[in-house]
Write an enzyme that holds these catalytic residues in place. Structure first.
Site, PDB file in Angstrom:
ATOM      1  CG  HIS A  72      51.305  48.191  48.498  1.00 37.14           C
ATOM      2  ND1 HIS A  72      51.222  48.780  49.735  1.00 37.14           N
ATOM      3  CD2 HIS A  72      50.271  48.666  47.776  1.00 37.14           C
ATOM      4  CE1 HIS A  72      50.160  49.561  49.764  1.00 37.14           C
ATOM      5  NE2 HIS A  72      49.575  49.510  48.589  1.00 37.14           N
ATOM      6  CE1 TYR A 200      47.546  39.574  53.281  1.00 37.03           C
ATOM      7  CE2 TYR A 200      45.188  39.906  53.467  1.00 37.03           C
ATOM      8  CZ  TYR A 200      46.310  39.670  52.697  1.00 37.03           C
ATOM      9  OH  TYR A 200      46.179  39.532  51.333  1.00 37.03           O
ATOM     10  N   PRO A 292      38.388  36.185  49.561  1.00 35.54           N
ATOM     11  CG  PRO A 292      37.320  37.994  50.578  1.00 35.54           C
ATOM     12  CD  PRO A 292      37.159  36.544  50.267  1.00 35.54           C
ATOM     13  CE  LYS A 296      47.177  35.499  44.818  1.00 32.44           C
ATOM     14  NZ  LYS A 296      48.041  36.491  44.187  1.00 32.44           N
ATOM     15  CE1 TYR A 384      50.223  39.720  48.773  1.00 33.24           C
ATOM     16  CE2 TYR A 384      48.614  38.101  49.505  1.00 33.24           C
ATOM     17  CZ  TYR A 384      49.020  39.420  49.365  1.00 33.24           C
ATOM     18  OH  TYR A 384      48.193  40.425  49.820  1.00 33.24           O
TER      19      TYR A 384
HETATM   20  C1  PHB Z   1      41.174  45.040  49.086  1.00 28.22           C
HETATM   21  O1  PHB Z   1      41.885  46.071  48.976  1.00 28.22           O
HETATM   22  O2  PHB Z   1      39.930  45.043  48.905  1.00 28.22           O
HETATM   23  C2  PHB Z   1      41.873  43.736  49.452  1.00 28.22           C
HETATM   24  C3  PHB Z   1      43.249  43.739  49.657  1.00 28.22           C
HETATM   25  C4  PHB Z   1      43.899  42.546  49.968  1.00 28.22           C
HETATM   26  C5  PHB Z   1      43.148  41.385  50.087  1.00 28.22           C
HETATM   27  C6  PHB Z   1      41.755  41.397  49.888  1.00 28.22           C
HETATM   28  C7  PHB Z   1      41.114  42.582  49.569  1.00 28.22           C
HETATM   29  O3  PHB Z   1      43.772  40.210  50.395  1.00 28.22           O
END
Ligand code: PHB
Ligand code: APR
Length: 389
Positions: A72, A200, A292, A296, A384
């Site tokens: 990505h 997000y 999460p 990280k 990030y």
């Molecule tokens: C996930 O794919 O489980 C995932 C992706 C991004 C995040 C947290 C979890 O910031």
């Protein structure tokens, strides 16, 4: 039994450390409390920093990741139901992120350990570190009821947040720093095609996240009450709530389907210092937990293993103990940066029960500033994607 390094914990941190040490001619024994089946049924995060991708390739477990993982260039953020920006790590750092599930990584690590003849003892009960402040530490444990002992040079505590290793550091030596968040994440896995991007969402009803594991495996989350029960969230209710939290043009692209996994996870920030005590070294969740939101947790486990495997290699292959001596301070620099980023994204994107209208305006200003300032976006993307090891 005798070996160079006893690794307590057979999750990503413990298995990766064993794999890298083996590649460098340093023998180890992994003691895992659960069965391999139990470890492999765990559903965890799935986004890798570029440094993690490169280290996993060097560890010899990059082949399936490169075949099945999904690169990505960036991660989207939507808010107030209409605005959209992209943490474009490719543009601002030159590196992409890799979506590839932790379960798959753990499967790959177990397979690599087996292929190299590594020693992983599962269903090992009551592993207990001894003699950490001596030159001859050892670990006792029970297997099928029989008491066993392994003499070693070093102990790696890779046994996660609930393990024994961190708790074996005397209370007057260990310092811990914690923040518990007043909400959880309700996560769903479905065998449906995911959105193209990881996105997000910040919404008055709460945070949401759209992610993936592979072209036919989607991972979604919504912020939920701390006391929420999975039973109160049948699939239809989950899908309806998830779509409400995304702008219509994105929500209309979400392909729903029966959940094959559904669970609620609490969110906390936790860091323990120091990450070593005599000849015992902590790596991964045994030393730190991050919410999460920034994905990280796994990446920190990998960078801890980078530092600890480098230190042990310098000791055995170069007669140099300096990296062992600086391990805790070095690892903690990166841990605290990731802990701060994860706290920042959690605070930026979630709704808190005690938030005032002023707080909400500050959140919105932060998002607007991020979307309109190259400097703000570059700063966030640098963290990030993960600071250099
Ligand atoms: C996930 O794919 O489980 C995932 C992706 C991004 C995040 C947290 C979890 O910031
Ligand atoms: N003895 C032996 N094994 C133990 C003990 C013990 N006393 N206590 C815990 N374990 C095992 C657990 O069963 C688990 O398999 O240690 C392993 C720790 O693995 P993780 O909890 O996955 O932690 P880590 O390897 O550091 O990986 C961090 O996993 O939990 C996620 O979000 C976290 O993605 C991050 C990653």
């Amino acid at each position: 039994m005798k070996t160079k390094v006893v690794i307590i914990g057979g999750g990503p941190a413990g298995l990766l450390l064993s794999q890298v040490l083996d590649q460098r001619g340093i023998e180890s024994i992994v003691l895992e409390r659960k069965s391999r089946e139990y470890v492999l049924q765990r559903i965890r995060a799935g986004v890798l920093e570029w440094g993690s991708v490169e280290f996993l390739r060097e560890a010899g477990i990059g082949e399936r990741m490169d075949r099945e993982g999904h690169l990505h260039d960036g991660t989207g953020i939507v808010w107030s139901g209409k605005n959209h920006c992209v943490l474009d790590t490719k543009k601002y750092t030159g590196k992409p992120m890799m979506a590839y599930g932790q379960t798959a990584i753990t499967e790959d690590l177990y397979a690599a350990r087996e292929a190299m003849g590594g020693t992983v003892i599962d269903e090992a009960d009551d592993a207990t570190p001894h003699g950490m402040l001596t030159d001859s530490p050892y670990v006792t444990f029970r297997k099928n009821g029989d008491e066993q002992r392994i003499d070693c040079d070093f102990i790696a505590g890779c046994d996660g947040f609930h393990g024994i290793s961190r708790k074996s550091i005397p209370a007057d030596v260990l310092r811990s720093f914690e923040r518990v968040y007043p909400f959880g994440w309700l996560g769903v896995m479905s065998e449906t095609p995911p959105l193209d991007d990881i996105i997000y969402a910040s919404h008055p009803r709460g945070f949401a996240l759209a992610s993936q594991r592979n072209p036919m495996l989607s991972r979604y989350y919504i912020q939920c009450e701390l006391d929420a029960n999975v039973e109160d969230w049948p699939d239809d209710r989950f899908w309806d709530e998830l779509k409400i939290r995304y702008p219509k043009e994105i929500a209309d692209k979400i392909v729903t389907g029966p959940s094959i996994e559904k669970s609620i996870a609490p969110l906390r920030s936790f860091v323990a210092e120091p990450m070593s005590h005599g000849r015992m070294f902590l790596a991964g969740d045994s030393a730190h937990i991050v919410p999460p939101t920034g994905a990280k947790g796994l990446n920190l486990a990998i960078s801890d293993v980078f530092y600890l495997s480098r230190a042990l290699t310098a000791f055995y292959n170069g007669n140099d103990a300096s990296y062992l001596e600086s391990y805790s301070a070095t690892a903690l620099k990166r841990v605290w940066n990731a802990a701060r980023l994860s706290w920042y994204l959690t605070t930026l994107l979630h709704r808190f029960p005690d938030q005032t209208d002023f707080d909400l305006k500050i959140q919105e200003n932060d998002l607007e500033y991020l979307a309109n300032s190259e400097n703000a976006m570059r700063n966030l993307c640098e963290q990030y994607i993960g600071l250099p090891f």
